[in-house]
Scaffold this motif. Structure first.
Motif, short mmCIF file in Angstrom:
data_model
loop_
_atom_site.label_atom_id
_atom_site.label_comp_id
_atom_site.label_asym_id
_atom_site.label_seq_id
_atom_site.Cartn_x
_atom_site.Cartn_y
_atom_site.Cartn_z
N THR A 26 33.06 36.37 43.59
CA THR A 26 33.84 37.48 43.06
C THR A 26 33.06 38.12 41.93
OG1 THR A 26 35.82 36.24 43.58
CG2 THR A 26 36.06 38.13 42.13
N PRO A 27 32.76 39.35 41.93
CA PRO A 27 32.88 40.34 43.00
C PRO A 27 31.88 40.02 44.09
CG PRO A 27 31.70 41.32 41.19
CD PRO A 27 32.13 39.95 40.74
N ASN A 100 42.79 32.93 51.12
CA ASN A 100 41.68 33.87 51.05
C ASN A 100 41.94 34.99 52.05
OD1 ASN A 100 39.23 35.25 51.11
ND2 ASN A 100 38.03 33.40 50.75
#
Length: 131
Positions: A26-27, A100
């Motif tokens: 992330t990112p 997710n």
């Protein structure tokens, strides 16, 4: 019916293991994602195997759902227990989506696509009157 239950269980467990073993970045940066897959080869291989086994198991359940729904529309006999077991796939995908979202959407897309491709309408066993 036992086969459906086993396929549901295998698809759910493999989906969970795939999500837990896949790298979380992330990112999201493609270079970091590939680097993480490269530096953890066993975990990456196991995630890919679980992805493959899981989407094939889920595709078989999705195929059963669509075949029984088609039999329902053409007024053929429907195996209600198998159809009901295949409906239980939706809470499984919802649970995986909570873990997710990106990987679950990819998992769902592959499962539905392969499940739709594997339907054999030319077989003519049960829904012969539709064509």
């Amino acid at each position: 019916m036992r086969r459906q239950l086993l396929l549901l269980l295998v698809g759910n467990i493999c989906g969970y293991l795939m999500i837990s073993w896949a790298p979380v970045i992330t990112p999201f940066v493609w270079a970091n994602f590939i680097t993480d897959f490269t530096f953890h080869p066993l975990r990456s291989f196991l995630a890919m195997v679980c992805f493959f086994l899981g989407f094939v198991a889920n595709a078989a359940v999705i195929r059963t759902f669509f075949e029984e729904t088609l039999c329902l529309f053409v007024r053929q006999s429907v195996r209600w227990r198998e159809w009901g077991m295949s409906v239980l796939l939706l809470p499984s995908f919802y649970w995986l989506f909570q873990l997710n979202a990106r990987l679950t959407l990819l998992f769902f897309f592959f499962s539905v696509t392969y499940g739709m491709i594997s339907i054999d309408l030319a077989d003519g066993r049960r829904y012969n009157k539709w064509w």
